[in-house]
Design a protein around this motif. Sequence first.
Motif, PDB file in Angstrom:
ATOM      1  N   ALA A 287      41.459  43.042  45.106  1.00 19.89           N
ATOM      2  CA  ALA A 287      42.837  43.096  44.603  1.00 19.89           C
ATOM      3  C   ALA A 287      42.964  44.111  43.476  1.00 19.89           C
ATOM      4  CB  ALA A 287      43.279  41.709  44.137  1.00 19.89           C
ATOM      5  N   ASP A 288      41.965  44.216  42.626  1.00 24.31           N
ATOM      6  CA  ASP A 288      41.979  45.203  41.553  1.00 24.31           C
ATOM      7  C   ASP A 288      41.995  46.624  42.095  1.00 24.31           C
ATOM      8  OD1 ASP A 288      42.011  43.274  39.624  1.00 24.31           O
ATOM      9  OD2 ASP A 288      39.852  43.304  39.267  1.00 24.31           O
ATOM     10  N   ALA A 289      41.486  46.803  43.302  1.00 21.26           N
ATOM     11  CA  ALA A 289      41.477  48.129  43.924  1.00 21.26           C
ATOM     12  C   ALA A 289      42.797  48.441  44.622  1.00 21.26           C
ATOM     13  CB  ALA A 289      40.331  48.228  44.925  1.00 21.26           C
ATOM     14  N   GLY A 290      43.787  47.564  44.497  1.00 25.21           N
ATOM     15  CA  GLY A 290      45.094  47.815  45.086  1.00 25.21           C
ATOM     16  C   GLY A 290      45.281  47.239  46.466  1.00 25.21           C
ATOM     17  N   LYS A 291      44.343  46.443  46.935  1.00 30.03           N
ATOM     18  CA  LYS A 291      44.465  45.835  48.258  1.00 30.03           C
ATOM     19  C   LYS A 291      45.276  44.543  48.180  1.00 30.03           C
ATOM     20  CE  LYS A 291      41.624  48.809  50.238  1.00 30.03           C
ATOM     21  NZ  LYS A 291      42.065  49.744  51.299  1.00 30.03           N
ATOM     22  N   ARG A 292      46.013  44.283  49.254  1.00 34.14           N
ATOM     23  CA  ARG A 292      46.677  42.993  49.386  1.00 34.14           C
ATOM     24  C   ARG A 292      45.665  42.028  49.975  1.00 34.14           C
ATOM     25  NH1 ARG A 292      51.825  43.925  52.920  1.00 34.14           N
ATOM     26  NH2 ARG A 292      50.274  45.199  54.023  1.00 34.14           N
ATOM     27  N   VAL A 293      45.251  41.073  49.172  1.00 41.21           N
ATOM     28  CA  VAL A 293      44.129  40.203  49.535  1.00 41.21           C
ATOM     29  C   VAL A 293      44.613  38.762  49.635  1.00 41.21           C
ATOM     30  CG1 VAL A 293      41.803  39.454  48.917  1.00 41.21           C
ATOM     31  CG2 VAL A 293      42.585  41.758  48.294  1.00 41.21           C
ATOM     32  N   VAL A 294      44.153  38.095  50.655  1.00 45.25           N
ATOM     33  CA  VAL A 294      44.398  36.663  50.813  1.00 45.25           C
ATOM     34  C   VAL A 294      43.037  35.964  50.779  1.00 45.25           C
ATOM     35  CG1 VAL A 294      45.227  34.825  52.322  1.00 45.25           C
ATOM     36  CG2 VAL A 294      46.515  36.966  52.131  1.00 45.25           C
ATOM     37  N   LEU A 295      42.885  35.042  49.854  1.00 45.07           N
ATOM     38  CA  LEU A 295      41.656  34.251  49.728  1.00 45.07           C
ATOM     39  C   LEU A 295      41.946  32.850  50.249  1.00 45.07           C
ATOM     40  CD1 LEU A 295      38.772  33.720  48.733  1.00 45.07           C
ATOM     41  CD2 LEU A 295      39.733  33.274  46.454  1.00 45.07           C
ATOM     42  N   VAL A 296      41.219  32.458  51.274  1.00 37.87           N
ATOM     43  CA  VAL A 296      41.425  31.152  51.907  1.00 37.87           C
ATOM     44  C   VAL A 296      40.196  30.287  51.656  1.00 37.87           C
ATOM     45  CG1 VAL A 296      41.878  29.921  54.060  1.00 37.87           C
ATOM     46  CG2 VAL A 296      42.832  32.211  53.703  1.00 37.87           C
ATOM     47  N   ASP A 297      40.415  29.115  51.098  1.00 40.08           N
ATOM     48  CA  ASP A 297      39.328  28.161  50.920  1.00 40.08           C
ATOM     49  C   ASP A 297      39.200  27.353  52.204  1.00 40.08           C
ATOM     50  OD1 ASP A 297      37.390  26.449  50.114  1.00 40.08           O
ATOM     51  OD2 ASP A 297      38.372  25.811  48.266  1.00 40.08           O
ATOM     52  N   ALA A 298      38.334  27.834  53.087  1.00 42.56           N
ATOM     53  CA  ALA A 298      38.137  27.163  54.375  1.00 42.56           C
ATOM     54  C   ALA A 298      36.978  26.185  54.336  1.00 42.56           C
ATOM     55  CB  ALA A 298      37.898  28.210  55.469  1.00 42.56           C
ATOM     56  N   ASP A 299      36.482  25.887  53.157  1.00 45.82           N
ATOM     57  CA  ASP A 299      35.455  24.848  53.020  1.00 45.82           C
ATOM     58  C   ASP A 299      36.167  23.516  52.846  1.00 45.82           C
ATOM     59  OD1 ASP A 299      33.349  23.214  52.459  1.00 45.82           O
ATOM     60  OD2 ASP A 299      32.400  24.557  51.023  1.00 45.82           O
ATOM     61  N   LEU A 300      36.409  22.854  53.956  1.00 41.29           N
ATOM     62  CA  LEU A 300      37.151  21.601  53.944  1.00 41.29           C
ATOM     63  C   LEU A 300      36.264  20.401  53.678  1.00 41.29           C
ATOM     64  CD1 LEU A 300      39.607  22.194  56.946  1.00 41.29           C
ATOM     65  CD2 LEU A 300      39.868  22.773  54.513  1.00 41.29           C
ATOM     66  N   LYS A 302      33.581  20.597  50.745  1.00 43.58           N
ATOM     67  CA  LYS A 302      33.405  20.655  49.290  1.00 43.58           C
ATOM     68  C   LYS A 302      34.109  21.895  48.759  1.00 43.58           C
ATOM     69  CE  LYS A 302      29.007  18.146  49.108  1.00 43.58           C
ATOM     70  NZ  LYS A 302      27.585  18.202  48.656  1.00 43.58           N
ATOM     71  N   PRO A 303      35.429  21.895  48.726  1.00 49.37           N
ATOM     72  CA  PRO A 303      36.161  23.088  48.284  1.00 49.37           C
ATOM     73  C   PRO A 303      35.948  23.361  46.801  1.00 49.37           C
ATOM     74  CG  PRO A 303      37.656  21.243  48.601  1.00 49.37           C
ATOM     75  CD  PRO A 303      36.326  20.785  49.113  1.00 49.37           C
ATOM     76  N   LYS A 304      35.852  24.648  46.444  1.00 48.58           N
ATOM     77  CA  LYS A 304      35.607  25.039  45.060  1.00 48.58           C
ATOM     78  C   LYS A 304      36.586  26.100  44.552  1.00 48.58           C
ATOM     79  CE  LYS A 304      31.913  22.611  43.980  1.00 48.58           C
ATOM     80  NZ  LYS A 304      31.884  21.682  42.821  1.00 48.58           N
ATOM     81  N   VAL A 305      37.298  26.756  45.432  1.00 52.63           N
ATOM     82  CA  VAL A 305      38.133  27.890  45.029  1.00 52.63           C
ATOM     83  C   VAL A 305      39.189  27.464  44.029  1.00 52.63           C
ATOM     84  CG1 VAL A 305      39.797  29.594  45.843  1.00 52.63           C
ATOM     85  CG2 VAL A 305      37.695  29.182  47.141  1.00 52.63           C
ATOM     86  N   ALA A 306      39.899  26.390  44.307  1.00 56.21           N
ATOM     87  CA  ALA A 306      40.950  25.932  43.390  1.00 56.21           C
ATOM     88  C   ALA A 306      40.379  25.580  42.029  1.00 56.21           C
ATOM     89  CB  ALA A 306      41.673  24.729  43.996  1.00 56.21           C
ATOM     90  N   GLU A 307      39.214  24.972  42.004  1.00 53.83           N
ATOM     91  CA  GLU A 307      38.577  24.619  40.738  1.00 53.83           C
ATOM     92  C   GLU A 307      38.194  25.868  39.953  1.00 53.83           C
ATOM     93  OE1 GLU A 307      34.336  22.680  39.249  1.00 53.83           O
ATOM     94  OE2 GLU A 307      35.111  22.199  41.252  1.00 53.83           O
ATOM     95  N   TYR A 308      37.620  26.868  40.628  1.00 57.17           N
ATOM     96  CA  TYR A 308      37.204  28.078  39.932  1.00 57.17           C
ATOM     97  C   TYR A 308      38.400  28.870  39.404  1.00 57.17           C
ATOM     98  CZ  TYR A 308      32.475  27.383  41.762  1.00 57.17           C
ATOM     99  OH  TYR A 308      31.229  26.892  42.041  1.00 57.17           O
ATOM    100  N   LEU A 309      39.474  28.929  40.181  1.00 58.25           N
ATOM    101  CA  LEU A 309      40.647  29.698  39.780  1.00 58.25           C
ATOM    102  C   LEU A 309      41.627  28.881  38.952  1.00 58.25           C
ATOM    103  CD1 LEU A 309      41.350  31.719  43.055  1.00 58.25           C
ATOM    104  CD2 LEU A 309      40.189  32.470  40.978  1.00 58.25           C
ATOM    105  N   GLN A 310      41.323  27.594  38.745  1.00 57.10           N
ATOM    106  CA  GLN A 310      42.144  26.711  37.918  1.00 57.10           C
ATOM    107  C   GLN A 310      43.589  26.634  38.435  1.00 57.10           C
ATOM    108  OE1 GLN A 310      41.797  27.786  33.792  1.00 57.10           O
ATOM    109  NE2 GLN A 310      39.561  27.780  33.822  1.00 57.10           N
ATOM    110  N   ILE A 311      43.699  26.375  39.730  1.00 55.80           N
ATOM    111  CA  ILE A 311      45.016  26.192  40.343  1.00 55.80           C
ATOM    112  C   ILE A 311      45.051  24.837  41.028  1.00 55.80           C
ATOM    113  CG2 ILE A 311      45.385  28.668  40.693  1.00 55.80           C
ATOM    114  CD1 ILE A 311      44.566  28.311  43.587  1.00 55.80           C
ATOM    115  N   GLU A 312      46.240  24.413  41.358  1.00 50.41           N
ATOM    116  CA  GLU A 312      46.413  23.134  42.039  1.00 50.41           C
ATOM    117  C   GLU A 312      45.931  23.260  43.477  1.00 50.41           C
ATOM    118  OE1 GLU A 312      46.839  19.504  43.069  1.00 50.41           O
ATOM    119  OE2 GLU A 312      47.347  20.084  41.018  1.00 50.41           O
ATOM    120  N   GLY A 313      45.008  22.400  43.843  1.00 55.82           N
ATOM    121  CA  GLY A 313      44.458  22.466  45.198  1.00 55.82           C
ATOM    122  C   GLY A 313      44.717  21.243  46.027  1.00 55.82           C
TER     123      GLY A 313
END
Length: 496
Positions: A287-300, A302-313
Amino acid sequence: MELSDYIRILRKNWIVILAITLVGIGAAAAWSLTRTPEYQATSQVFVSTQAGTSVSELQQGSTFSQARVQTYVNLVRTPIVLNPVLSYLDVEDLSAEDLATQVSASSPLNTTIIEIAVTDTDPVRAADIANAVGASLTSTVAELETLPGTSESPIKLTRVKDALAPFAPVSPNVPLNLALGALVGLALGIGVAVLRTVLDTRIRSTRDVELATDKPIIGTIPFDPKAKERPVILHADPQNVRSEAFRALRTNLQFLDMDGGKTFVVTSSVPNEGKSTTSVNLAIALADAGKRVVLVDADLRKPKVAEYLQIEGGVGLTDVLIGRARLADVMLPWGGRSLYVLPAGKIPPNPSELLGSAQMQQLLSALAHDADIVILDTPPLLPVTDGALLAKRTSGAIVVVAAGATTRHQLESAIEALDTVDARVAGVVLTMVPTKGPDAYGYGYGYGYGYGPYGGVSEASVAKPKGSTRRAKGPRTARAGRAPEAAGSATPADRA
C-alpha cells in the motif's frame, strides 16, 4: 559439504568445541597429577672378545661379539640374571617376573653396547637395580660362555657406564599428556559439532531452504526480540531493519511472473512461524508503494489480523460467506493508505467448507477485479487443509519459514501439500533470521543510513492510523470507512 560449511560449523559451535577441548585438557591434567612419578636409570655394558691379536682375528671377534649381543639383550630379563639382583638388594616381596617388568634392555644398531634401563618410583633404587643387573649380566655371561676344560670365557662384558639416580621423572610426561588431551578434546569437539549439524534438521539459513526445496527465496526477515510487542513494524518503526526487509519482499513479489495473477496466499508449515505478521506488513508495504491492496484474514481458526491492526474483527469474512453481511459493510480502510482489511469475523464450525465454497471463489474474483493486490492470511498447511484449498484458487502461495524452528521435513511436506492440489508456490520467506552469528544473513549495513536524530522517524512521531481503532457494532456500522466504489459495489452474491 563445502569448506564454507565447515567454517560455518566451527563458528557456530566454537563454544562446544572449546568446552570439550578444555575437558580433554582437564582430564589429561587430572590423570597426570594422580599418577605416581616414575624414574628411569640406565647403565651400559660393553661386549668384547678375549682372543685375537691380528686385524683379521679382531675383525672376526667383533663380528662374533655383535652376533652374540642380541642374545645377551634377551638374557637380561631372565631369572638367571635377575635372581642374583634380588638377593643382592635383599628384596623379599618381589619376584624375578615382577622385576622383569621394570627392566628393559637394548643395543644400538651396529654396536656391541648393551643399555640396561630400569624404571622405578624411587630414583635411587632405580639406579641400584640398573647397576646390579649390569653386574649380574656380566658374571652370568662369563659363566655361561666358559667352555668345559677352560678357565676363561672368550666373551668379556665390561660395565662402561654406571647408572646415576635421575633428578626428573620420565612418567608422567605432563606437557605431552596435556598436548594429547587437547588434541583428543579438539578432535572430539569437532566431531560433536559436525554430528550436531548433520543430525539437526532445522532450517537456520537460506542454504538450508535451498537444500529442502527448489522454490525461490523471495524474502528474509530478521529476528526482532520485540516482535510480539510491535508486530506491525512498518507502522511502529518504519526505519527498522525489519521494515526494510518487508519492503525488499514487496519488491521481489512485484517482480514475480505469476501470469498476471495478483492474489496471493500467505501460509506456513506449522503455527508460530510469523505468517500473520508477514501478511500484515507485506500488505502495508504494498500500500505504501501506491498499490490498492486488500488484506483478507482467511484464517478462520486462529485469526490474528484484526488484533495486530487493532480493528474490530467481530464481523468479517465468515459473515460475508454465509450471506449475513455485505462486503462493503465489513471491509475497513486502514492507516490512511490504499489498504482495505477484511477481518475473519466469527470463527465458524466448518472453516474448510466455507473457504472451499463457491461463495469464496466469487469473493476472490470480486476482490481481484477491483484491487491491485490481494493478500490472504491462511492457516498453516500441515495441521489443516485450508491454506492448500485457497492456494489452488489464487495466483500462488507465499510459504513462511521460521529460522531455527521449522525442520526441512516440515517444509518439504508443506510444499508437497501445495503440489498435491496443483497450487503454485510464489516463493519462500525466511523469518526470524538471526542478525548476528554464523547464520546471520547480513543485515545492518545500509538500513537506516542517513536517519539521524534530525532526519529519522521515531515511533512517537508516527501518527496513529485513522480508523485503526474503528469498532463495528453491526454489519453496517463500518460504512463510513468503506472501500473504493469498485471494491464495494457488490457482494460476491451480487456478482454471481
